[in-house]
Structure formats: structure tokens, C-alpha cells
Design a protein around this motif. Structure first.
Motif, short mmCIF file in Angstrom:
data_model
loop_
_atom_site.label_atom_id
_atom_site.label_comp_id
_atom_site.label_asym_id
_atom_site.label_seq_id
_atom_site.Cartn_x
_atom_site.Cartn_y
_atom_site.Cartn_z
N THR A 279 -6.41 6.78 -2.43
CA THR A 279 -6.31 5.35 -2.74
C THR A 279 -6.27 5.09 -4.25
O THR A 279 -6.87 5.83 -5.03
N GLU B 141 -10.61 -2.63 0.41
CA GLU B 141 -9.24 -2.91 0.00
C GLU B 141 -8.76 -4.27 0.53
O GLU B 141 -7.57 -4.58 0.50
N GLY C 282 0.80 -1.22 0.00
CA GLY C 282 0.00 0.00 0.00
C GLY C 282 0.83 1.27 0.00
O GLY C 282 0.33 2.35 0.29
N ILE D 37 -5.19 -5.98 1.67
CA ILE D 37 -4.26 -4.84 1.70
C ILE D 37 -4.55 -4.00 2.95
O ILE D 37 -3.63 -3.51 3.61
N SER E 115 -5.30 1.37 2.60
CA SER E 115 -3.88 1.60 2.30
C SER E 115 -3.44 3.02 2.65
O SER E 115 -2.34 3.22 3.16
#
Lengths: 267, 288
Positions: free
Chosen positions: B85, B172, A264, B175, B139
Motif C-alpha cells: 500500500t 484507506e 487504488g 478507497i 487498495s
């Protein structure tokens, strides 16, 4: 090879009652496993087993989330859903491994950390957080193997490792597809659809660079030829360990840091 | 789940939030406390740190307002403000949802990070915002929190994180989950550097945030009556098939069970943080 199974097919395989569990792999792969008990704070959680053993001739520490194969066994193991004591026992044994320079191998198989009242009273969140934080700095090689259901923080708590191996039909996810569907689609019956979108299979996660290696299974799952799967897994663990043992411990933890740091980062 | 609850209370948050705007004041000057049901003058609530002057209920507030309450005026320097993102799992409708939220909340993600001063003391600060997808960690939240911790290490500064979160962000997937490991390992490095981390838990702090950085402070503070837990109350009730007792998973409950250091009212928060910072300040140590 079961390359063309849907994500939901794999969820069902990962949850199969007769699928080999952590102790099956531990007994097969290691010699002289001696189980050690208790977190030294409150209790001994049977949904996580841990102890010392030999991998060939090398002393190692082994940790596993243990589900049962029968209802009776599952009652005893709390269906593989750890309480805080389970994570605290695991961390105690992993710190002990670091003290004596033993590599650590963990086996992940859980529907999630147990969401009960006692678990909250005794700090489930803190137990998981501390386990991840401390694992990240242990100066011995850590290999994590997702063998069945790797669900949520309850799985990640013992999955901070240098190498992450997944059995082909294991799944690793933010929460169960049923939970995901009930939150995002407001309909838990859409779990099959959710599973496809969640990217939870070994192949998806290899592509996302979150796991490192896949160990193949027979068409209908690991229970069809347990010895072959366990033997292949053992070979993978030994191969990875040989590489990791050559590393300087300070580099080892720096690379471990980077392994998670990069997820990320590309924003 | 926790989420519905957050959504409900966010509404009440907005009503206290918006009273800074003169136009809103003309439309409705009054607000009802959802705890004591007292009808309150909005400006009075606002001037009281968005705490009910009648019953002391701490209403939820935005990250912007929190920073205004904690950081010395004019000293906040925001970092990574525009980080957004990339929809790593190509989840349908997610980008659209994010864009709409940016528009509505005027922030780009569920956490604001930066440098600032508290009564003149330099700190790194991260403040989560429950108005942005219930403060969920994907993230960007994970990355911004980690960057803030790394900033603290680099500049040898203490870090304060105000938590409010429904947990890891579903859209997500794994992640998001991995951000728990990422933020926790960054805190391990901060520990090795001998730097101070104060975690402040506000209503609600749950799920993956509780099970990572929120629970790892050297000192953990909480606002009165904040809901703090790993599993959401509804999930627990479904699991144990009984109703949870009054006060379960509230800040006072956590204090009693040994998981937080101190409950601090909002009006005292800045001063409390300052006292903690001052005691930990390097080079100030005097021999007795």
C-alpha cells in the motif's frame, strides 16, 4: 460558500433532520414521477424509492435512498437504512431502465445498509454485491448524486455510475465517523477527530478523484435555499447527461469500468 | 465486532500454524482445541488439515498453508507478490503497522494470488489471509483480486477465491470501499467471458468482502461452521437489542437460507474443486 467548514461540521449538516431528502429533489428536478414498488421476490422496502419520470422531455428511471424528516417518517423509512429488498427493487428498476434505454439517476442518503437479523437472513451482502456488479454493465448512462450521508456499502450499492455528483456538504465514507473511531481509536467519542482523518467531504473526494463534481450549498446547508440547490443540481445532471448520451453504449460501460478500475491501481 | 473475534482466533491459528517448525515442536507439542477443549497433539492436527480430530473444528490457516493444501506441489506461480500500500489517505501509523505485519507474517498483504494446478487443471487462485490485518480489503487486496480476475479473463482460465475477511480496511477509507465496486465489475466481465468463478467462504467472511466478490461466485462453497455475514454479530446485537441465536450467520445457516451451494470439509476441498473444474472444462463436452 461554506468552504472552510470542518469535516465534522459537514457530517452534522448532512444529517440535519430538515435537510432536503431524495423525494424533495426528485419532485423538484423531474416531472410526473411515478413510484414503482417491490422487488418481485419478497417485499417493498420504503427506505429506497424508485420509479419512472421525465427529466424535461426525456424518460428516465430514478432511484433514491429516502430518510424521513420527522421521527414518524423515519420510522416508516427505517431511517434510510435499506434491507436487501430495497437494493433488489433498485436493481430491478435499473435493469428495466436498461431494457427501455432510459438513463438512471440515483440519490444517495443513508447511514448504511440495515444491520438487522432479517437483512442477514435474506442476504444483505449478496444484494449489495449483485447491485454493484450489474450496475457496472448496464448500457445506459448512470448519474449518482450523494445528497446527504453516503455511508458504507449501503451507499455504494447504488453508486456505481458514470458521473458522481456530491452536494457540497454531503459526506461519503467507508462507515460513520463514530464507527470508525470505535474501531480504530477504540473510542466512539473521538468521531470528530476521525471525521477529519477519513477524507469524507466533497472537496476531499474530488481531490482523490473519486467523485466528479460538487454542487454548492448556502452557508448553513441546502435547506436554507432548497430551490437554488435543486436548480443547480438539475443543471448539472442535464449537462452530464447530454454528454453521456452521445457516447456509444459499449464505450460508456468501458469508461465506467475504468472509472473504478483505476482507484487504488497506482501501487 | 467481528474483529476482536478474529484476533482471538488468529492466536489459535498461529499455534497450529507454527507446528511446521521443528523448534516449536520442542517447546510445545500440544494444543488445546478452543471448541471441544480436548488437548491435541499438534502434529496430528497439522496432518489432519488443521482440523480438530476430535470435534471437527476447522482452525484458521494461513494463505500459504491453504495453497499447499489445494494446489499441486510445485505448480504455484505467485503474481504481484510485492505489491504494497501507498497509504493513500496518509493515515498516521498505518505504514508502520503494515511493515510490522510483513515482518511478523512473512507475507506482504492480506491476499496471495497466482496461477496453479489442481490435479493437473490450470486455475487462477486468490487466497486471503486473516493473519494480515484480519484479511481486510484495502487498495492492495482490491487490486490483487482484480488483477487475478483479469488474468483469468486474459488466459481464459477459471478462478477460485478463498475468502477470509473482517471487511473493508478502515485506514484507506473510501478507497477501500471502492475496491468492492472494482472487484465486482471485474467479475461482471468474467461472467461475460463465460468463465467459471468458484468462491470459497472460510471463517470469518464479513463486511465489504461479503458484500462484493465473496457473494458473486457461480458456485459458492463454505467450510463447516464458518461465520459469514454482512454486519458483524455484535453490531446486529446492538441494533436489534437481543442476543443472536446459536448458529446465526454460520455456514449451515447460509445454506439453509439459500446463499451458498455446498458446505465442504477441508479434507475434501481439493477434490470438490477438481470435480467442479473438470465439469466446466471447455472442449471436454461430450454429447450424450
Amino acid at each position: 460558500m461554506s468552504n472552510n467548514l470542518s469535516a465534522w461540521d459537514r457530517v452534522l449538516l448532512a444529517r440535519k433532520a430538515d435537510r432536503p431528502k431524495a423525494l424533495d429533489y426528485i419532485e423538484y428536478i423531474f416531472n410526473d414521477f411515478m413510484e414503482l414498488h417491490g422487488d418481485r421476490l419478497y417485499g417493498d422496502d420504503k427506505s429506497i424509492v424508485g420509479g419512472i419520470a421525465y427529466l424535461e422531455d426525456m424518460p428516465v428511471t430514478v432511484i433514491g435512498e429516502q430518510k424521513g424528516k420527522t421521527t414518524k417518517e423515519n420510522m416508516e423509512r427505517n431511517f434510510g437504512m435499506p434491507e436487501p429488498e430495497g437494493y433488489r427493487k433498485a436493481l430491478r428498476l435499473m435493469k428495466q431502465a436498461a431494457k427501455f434505454g432510459r438513463p438512471i439517476i440515483t440519490f444517495i442518503d443513508t447511514p448504511g445498509a440495515y444491520p438487522g437479523m432479517g437483512a442477514e437472513e435474506r442476504g444483505q451482502g449478496e444484494a449489495i454485491a449483485r447491485s454493484m456488479m450489474e450496475m457496472s454493465r448496464l448500457k445506459v448512462p448512470i448519474i449518482a448524486v450523494v445528497i446527504g450521508e453516503g455511508s458504507s456499502g449501503g451507499a455504494l450499492a447504488i453508486c456505481v455510475a458514470d458521473k458522481i455528483i456530491m452536494l457540497e456538504n454531503a459526506v461519503y465514507s467507508i462507515l460513520s465517523p463514530e464507527g470508525f473511531a470505535s474501531i480504530l481509536y477504540k473510542d466512539s467519542s473521538k468521531s470528530k477527530e476521525a471525521a477529519e482523518h477519513m477524507k469524507i467531504t466533497s472537496y476531499d473526494l474530488k481531490k482523490l478523484n473519486i467523485i466528479d463534481e460538487i454542487v454548492k450549498e448556502p452557508d448553513n446547508g441546502a435547506q436554507e435555499d432548497f430551490e437554488k440547490v435543486a436548480e443547480d443540481l438539475k443543471k448539472s445532471i442535464i449537462k452530464d447527461l447530454k454528454k453521456l448520451l452521445k457516447e456509444n453504449p459499449d464505450n460508456l460501460i468501458e469508461e465506467r469500468y475504468e472509472k473504478y478500475r483505476k482507484i487504488g491501481r497506482d501501487l | 465486532m467481528v474483529i476482536d473475534k478474529i484476533r482471538k482466533i488468529n492466536k489459535s491459528d498461529e499455534s497450529t500454524e507454527k507446528n511446521v517448525k521443528a523448534s516449536d515442536m520442542l517447546v510445545g507439542k500440544w494444543v488445546k482445541c478452543d471448541n471441544c477443549k480436548e488437548i491435541l497433539y499438534k502434529e496430528e492436527v497439522h496432518n489432519n488439515f488443521s482440523v480438530c480430530p476430535n470435534c471437527g473444528k476447522h482452525f484458521r490457516i494461513s494463505a500459504r498453508r491453504r495453497i499447499h493444501q489445494i494446489i499441486d506441489e510445485g505448480t504455484f506461480i505467485e503474481t504481484n507478490e510485492n505489491m504494497t500500500t501507498k497509504n493513500p489517505l496518509n493515515f498516521e501509523g498505518y505504514e508502520k503497522k503494515i511493515e510490522a505485519l510483513k515482518e511478523k507474517t512473512q507475507i506482504n498483504e492480506a491476499v496471495k494470488t497466482g496461477f496453479g494446478k489442481i490435479n493437473g487443471e490450470d486455475v487462477v487462485i486468490a487466497v486471503m489471509d486473516g493473519n494480515f490485518m484480519m484479511g481486510s480489503m484495502g487498495s492492495v487486496v482490491g487490486e490483487k483480486i482484480t488483477c487475478a480476475i483479469e488474468d483469468a479473463i486474459e488466459k481464459k482460465l477459471p478462478i477460485i477465491i478463498f475468502c477470509v475477511s473482517g471487511g473493508a480496511r478502515m485506514q484507506e477509507g473510501l478507497i477501500s470501499l471502492m475496491q468492492m465496486a472494482k472487484t465486482s465489475e471485474a467479475l461482471a466481465k468474467l461472467n461475460e467471458a463465460g468463465l467459471l468463478y468458484v468462491s470459497v467462504l472460510t471463517d470469518p467472511t464479513t463486511g465489504g468482502v461479503t458484500a462484493s466478490f465473496a457473494s458473486l461466485g457461480d458456485i459458492i462453497l463454505a467450510e463447516p461452521n464458518a461465520l459469514i455475514g454482512f454486519a458483524g454479530p455484535r453490531v446486529i446485537e446492538q441494533t436489534v437489542k437481543q442476543k443472536l441465536p446459536e448458529g446465526f450467520q454460520r455456514a449451515e445457516f447460509l445454506l439453509e437460507h439459500g446463499f451458498i451451494d455446498k458446505i465442504v470439509e477441508r479434507k475434501d476441498m481439493k477434490e470438490t474443486l477438481y470435480k467442479i473444474l473438470k465439469l466446466h472444462k471447455k472442449g471436454e463436452t461430450k454429447n450424450v
